[in-house]
Design a protein around this motif. Structure first.
Motif, PDB file in Angstrom:
ATOM      1  N   ALA A  80       0.805  -1.222   0.000  1.00 14.53           N
ATOM      2  CA  ALA A  80       0.000   0.000   0.000  1.00 14.53           C
ATOM      3  C   ALA A  80       0.842   1.279   0.000  1.00 14.53           C
ATOM      4  CB  ALA A  80      -0.968   0.002   1.181  1.00 14.53           C
ATOM      5  N   PRO A  81       1.939   1.349   0.773  1.00 14.15           N
ATOM      6  CA  PRO A  81       2.720   2.597   0.776  1.00 14.15           C
ATOM      7  C   PRO A  81       3.326   2.938  -0.586  1.00 14.15           C
ATOM      8  CG  PRO A  81       3.248   1.247   2.681  1.00 14.15           C
ATOM      9  CD  PRO A  81       2.435   0.392   1.772  1.00 14.15           C
ATOM     10  N   GLN A  82       3.489   1.954  -1.476  1.00  9.13           N
ATOM     11  CA  GLN A  82       4.098   2.199  -2.778  1.00  9.13           C
ATOM     12  C   GLN A  82       3.094   2.673  -3.828  1.00  9.13           C
ATOM     13  OE1 GLN A  82       5.357  -0.641  -0.902  1.00  9.13           O
ATOM     14  NE2 GLN A  82       6.849   0.955  -0.408  1.00  9.13           N
ATOM     15  N   LEU A  83       1.811   2.635  -3.505  1.00 13.21           N
ATOM     16  CA  LEU A  83       0.800   3.051  -4.461  1.00 13.21           C
ATOM     17  C   LEU A  83       0.599   4.552  -4.387  1.00 13.21           C
ATOM     18  CD1 LEU A  83      -1.835   0.219  -3.931  1.00 13.21           C
ATOM     19  CD2 LEU A  83      -0.162   0.420  -5.769  1.00 13.21           C
ATOM     20  N   GLU A  84       0.782   5.238  -5.529  1.00 17.08           N
ATOM     21  CA  GLU A  84       0.685   6.703  -5.534  1.00 17.08           C
ATOM     22  C   GLU A  84      -0.751   7.175  -5.291  1.00 17.08           C
ATOM     23  OE1 GLU A  84       2.322   8.222  -9.105  1.00 17.08           O
ATOM     24  OE2 GLU A  84       4.360   7.553  -8.681  1.00 17.08           O
ATOM     25  N   SER A  85      -1.710   6.494  -5.872  1.00 21.12           N
ATOM     26  CA  SER A  85      -3.101   6.917  -5.733  1.00 21.12           C
ATOM     27  C   SER A  85      -3.955   5.691  -5.412  1.00 21.12           C
ATOM     28  CB  SER A  85      -3.600   7.585  -7.018  1.00 21.12           C
ATOM     29  OG  SER A  85      -4.957   7.947  -6.874  1.00 21.12           O
ATOM     30  N   ARG A  86      -4.105   5.418  -4.126  1.00 22.80           N
ATOM     31  CA  ARG A  86      -4.819   4.211  -3.727  1.00 22.80           C
ATOM     32  C   ARG A  86      -6.287   4.244  -4.109  1.00 22.80           C
ATOM     33  NH1 ARG A  86      -2.324   4.057   2.221  1.00 22.80           N
ATOM     34  NH2 ARG A  86      -1.525   6.046   1.494  1.00 22.80           N
ATOM     35  N   ILE A  87      -6.891   5.420  -4.159  1.00 19.94           N
ATOM     36  CA  ILE A  87      -8.315   5.474  -4.474  1.00 19.94           C
ATOM     37  C   ILE A  87      -8.557   5.014  -5.904  1.00 19.94           C
ATOM     38  CG2 ILE A  87      -8.261   7.912  -5.154  1.00 19.94           C
ATOM     39  CD1 ILE A  87     -11.138   6.001  -3.416  1.00 19.94           C
ATOM     40  N   LYS A  88      -7.650   5.363  -6.829  1.00 18.18           N
ATOM     41  CA  LYS A  88      -7.799   4.896  -8.213  1.00 18.18           C
ATOM     42  C   LYS A  88      -7.626   3.386  -8.293  1.00 18.18           C
ATOM     43  CE  LYS A  88      -6.333   9.145 -10.537  1.00 18.18           C
ATOM     44  NZ  LYS A  88      -5.341   9.754 -11.453  1.00 18.18           N
ATOM     45  N   VAL A  89      -6.641   2.870  -7.592  1.00 20.29           N
ATOM     46  CA  VAL A  89      -6.420   1.421  -7.580  1.00 20.29           C
ATOM     47  C   VAL A  89      -7.618   0.710  -6.967  1.00 20.29           C
ATOM     48  CG1 VAL A  89      -4.975  -0.441  -6.680  1.00 20.29           C
ATOM     49  CG2 VAL A  89      -3.922   1.680  -7.493  1.00 20.29           C
ATOM     50  N   ILE A  90      -8.122   1.260  -5.871  1.00 22.55           N
ATOM     51  CA  ILE A  90      -9.281   0.655  -5.199  1.00 22.55           C
ATOM     52  C   ILE A  90     -10.464   0.587  -6.151  1.00 22.55           C
ATOM     53  CG2 ILE A  90     -11.033   1.030  -3.405  1.00 22.55           C
ATOM     54  CD1 ILE A  90      -8.734   2.287  -1.714  1.00 22.55           C
ATOM     55  N   ARG A  91     -10.728   1.656  -6.872  1.00 21.66           N
ATOM     56  CA  ARG A  91     -11.904   1.690  -7.745  1.00 21.66           C
ATOM     57  C   ARG A  91     -11.784   0.707  -8.896  1.00 21.66           C
ATOM     58  NH1 ARG A  91     -14.238   7.873  -8.210  1.00 21.66           N
ATOM     59  NH2 ARG A  91     -14.853   8.060  -6.035  1.00 21.66           N
ATOM     60  N   TRP A  92     -10.584   0.572  -9.461  1.00 23.14           N
ATOM     61  CA  TRP A  92     -10.431  -0.372 -10.571  1.00 23.14           C
ATOM     62  C   TRP A  92     -10.440  -1.817 -10.082  1.00 23.14           C
ATOM     63  CZ3 TRP A  92     -11.462   0.409 -15.401  1.00 23.14           C
ATOM     64  CH2 TRP A  92     -11.404   1.699 -15.912  1.00 23.14           C
ATOM     65  N   LEU A  93      -9.811  -2.067  -8.953  1.00 24.77           N
ATOM     66  CA  LEU A  93      -9.905  -3.409  -8.377  1.00 24.77           C
ATOM     67  C   LEU A  93     -11.347  -3.760  -8.059  1.00 24.77           C
ATOM     68  CD1 LEU A  93      -6.855  -3.569  -5.920  1.00 24.77           C
ATOM     69  CD2 LEU A  93      -7.206  -4.959  -7.964  1.00 24.77           C
ATOM     70  N   ASP A  94     -12.067  -2.785  -7.526  1.00 25.16           N
ATOM     71  CA  ASP A  94     -13.461  -2.992  -7.179  1.00 25.16           C
ATOM     72  C   ASP A  94     -14.300  -3.271  -8.430  1.00 25.16           C
ATOM     73  OD1 ASP A  94     -14.990  -2.648  -4.494  1.00 25.16           O
ATOM     74  OD2 ASP A  94     -16.332  -1.806  -6.002  1.00 25.16           O
ATOM     75  N   ALA A  95     -13.963  -2.605  -9.533  1.00 28.42           N
ATOM     76  CA  ALA A  95     -14.690  -2.839 -10.782  1.00 28.42           C
ATOM     77  C   ALA A  95     -14.498  -4.268 -11.274  1.00 28.42           C
ATOM     78  CB  ALA A  95     -14.223  -1.846 -11.848  1.00 28.42           C
ATOM     79  N   VAL A  96     -13.272  -4.752 -11.194  1.00 26.60           N
ATOM     80  CA  VAL A  96     -12.987  -6.136 -11.599  1.00 26.60           C
ATOM     81  C   VAL A  96     -13.706  -7.110 -10.674  1.00 26.60           C
ATOM     82  CG1 VAL A  96     -11.187  -7.888 -11.850  1.00 26.60           C
ATOM     83  CG2 VAL A  96     -10.762  -5.546 -12.619  1.00 26.60           C
ATOM     84  N   LEU A 186     -19.864  -1.083 -18.240  1.00 27.37           N
ATOM     85  CA  LEU A 186     -20.587   0.038 -17.635  1.00 27.37           C
ATOM     86  C   LEU A 186     -19.796   0.666 -16.497  1.00 27.37           C
ATOM     87  CD1 LEU A 186     -24.354  -0.994 -17.476  1.00 27.37           C
ATOM     88  CD2 LEU A 186     -23.287   0.763 -18.881  1.00 27.37           C
ATOM     89  N   ARG A 187     -19.199  -0.163 -15.657  1.00 24.71           N
ATOM     90  CA  ARG A 187     -18.431   0.375 -14.532  1.00 24.71           C
ATOM     91  C   ARG A 187     -17.194   1.124 -15.018  1.00 24.71           C
ATOM     92  NH1 ARG A 187     -18.367   3.163 -10.625  1.00 24.71           N
ATOM     93  NH2 ARG A 187     -16.900   2.808  -8.938  1.00 24.71           N
ATOM     94  N   ALA A 188     -16.511   0.567 -16.013  1.00 24.16           N
ATOM     95  CA  ALA A 188     -15.330   1.235 -16.565  1.00 24.16           C
ATOM     96  C   ALA A 188     -15.724   2.544 -17.238  1.00 24.16           C
ATOM     97  CB  ALA A 188     -14.624   0.321 -17.554  1.00 24.16           C
ATOM     98  N   GLY A 189     -16.861   2.561 -17.925  1.00 25.86           N
ATOM     99  CA  GLY A 189     -17.325   3.795 -18.548  1.00 25.86           C
ATOM    100  C   GLY A 189     -17.615   4.873 -17.519  1.00 25.86           C
ATOM    101  N   SER A 190     -18.151   4.455 -16.377  1.00 24.91           N
ATOM    102  CA  SER A 190     -18.407   5.409 -15.298  1.00 24.91           C
ATOM    103  C   SER A 190     -17.105   5.997 -14.769  1.00 24.91           C
ATOM    104  CB  SER A 190     -19.176   4.716 -14.172  1.00 24.91           C
ATOM    105  OG  SER A 190     -19.436   5.604 -13.107  1.00 24.91           O
ATOM    106  N   LEU A 191     -16.085   5.150 -14.624  1.00 18.48           N
ATOM    107  CA  LEU A 191     -14.803   5.610 -14.089  1.00 18.48           C
ATOM    108  C   LEU A 191     -14.034   6.466 -15.090  1.00 18.48           C
ATOM    109  CD1 LEU A 191     -13.594   2.316 -12.325  1.00 18.48           C
ATOM    110  CD2 LEU A 191     -14.465   4.385 -11.223  1.00 18.48           C
ATOM    111  N   LEU A 192     -14.079   6.069 -16.369  1.00 11.75           N
ATOM    112  CA  LEU A 192     -13.273   6.756 -17.370  1.00 11.75           C
ATOM    113  C   LEU A 192     -13.964   7.980 -17.965  1.00 11.75           C
ATOM    114  CD1 LEU A 192     -11.808   3.722 -19.353  1.00 11.75           C
ATOM    115  CD2 LEU A 192     -10.550   5.271 -17.849  1.00 11.75           C
ATOM    116  N   PHE A 193     -15.255   7.855 -18.209  1.00  9.19           N
ATOM    117  CA  PHE A 193     -15.960   8.893 -18.961  1.00  9.19           C
ATOM    118  C   PHE A 193     -17.063   9.591 -18.167  1.00  9.19           C
ATOM    119  CE2 PHE A 193     -14.837   5.445 -22.036  1.00  9.19           C
ATOM    120  CZ  PHE A 193     -13.729   6.096 -22.598  1.00  9.19           C
TER     121      PHE A 193
END
Length: 207
Positions: A80-96, A186-193
């Motif tokens: 976790a300390p090496q991740l620059e933006s954990r919220i972005k990682v969390i959201r994409w992991l959550d999407a998968v 749909l989830r990726a579209g929400s995150l990206l667009f």
């Protein structure tokens, strides 16, 4: 191992990782990481199994799911300390994880001989309940309720797609893949667009 077991295990690991990263944002200790990871990982599947009267609950029948969640928590605690933006990682992991968990719920309901409506509902429950529990416990606004997030909508679309396709193509590989793709797109579209449903705006009556 059945298709449902494999999907449960995959979603458990990814959901546990996202839960552990939320724990990192809350600056919890290793026990906190493990608790939030396990809650996120097995919450949805547990609710699903209770509602479907599947006995025993999936993680009791296959304790490897808890082991996978704990492993994910330990890895997240280290990286976790090496991740620059954990919220972005969390959201994409959550999407998968959402996409996999939704079709795991669909698969379980189909195995139980449920109707298309119940199949759809079980997919939504499996995909969203664990994340809802995670956000409530961590005192975050639940992701399923945030404005501008296609989350429950994505889960609904994935579940419904699988339920419909299963009526035409009974091959699990076909209907589960179709549902997972519909949910993820749909989830990726929400995150990206920024895809989102219009929200209600109250117009006070004119005097």
């Amino acid at each position: 191992m059945t298709a449902t077991d494999a999907l449960d295990l995959a979603s458990v690991f990814v959901f546990a990782t996202s839960g552990a990263l939320v724990a990192s944002r809350q600056q919890l200790d290793p026990v906190g990481f493990a608790f939030v990871a396990c809650l996120t990982a097995v919450g949805g599947g547990t609710v699903r199994d209770v509602l479907l009267d599947r006995n025993p609950v999936f993680w009791i029948a296959e304790p490897i799911n808890i082991a996978a969640a704990l492993l994910a928590a330990a890895l997240a605690f280290l990286i976790a300390p090496q991740l620059e933006s954990r919220i972005k990682v969390i959201r994409w992991l959550d999407a998968v994880a959402l996409s996999v968990a939704v079709v795991a719920g669909v698969s379980a309901a189909i195995e139980m001989g449920a109707s298309p409506m119940i199949i759809t509902i079980m997919g939504i429950v499996t995909g969203t309940a664990g994340g809802l529990m995670r956000d409530v416990v961590c005192n975050d606004v639940p992701l399923v309720l945030r404005h501008g997030e296609l989350y429950v909508t994505a889960a609904f679309a994935g579940s419904l797609t699988s339920a419909i396709v299963a009526q035409v193509f009974p091959d699990p590989m076909v209907y589960l893949l179709a549902g997972a793709l519909a949910c993820f797109i749909l989830r990726a579209g929400s995150l990206l667009f920024g895809w989102a449903l219009p929200n209600y705006r109250h117009n006070p009556p004119q005097s």
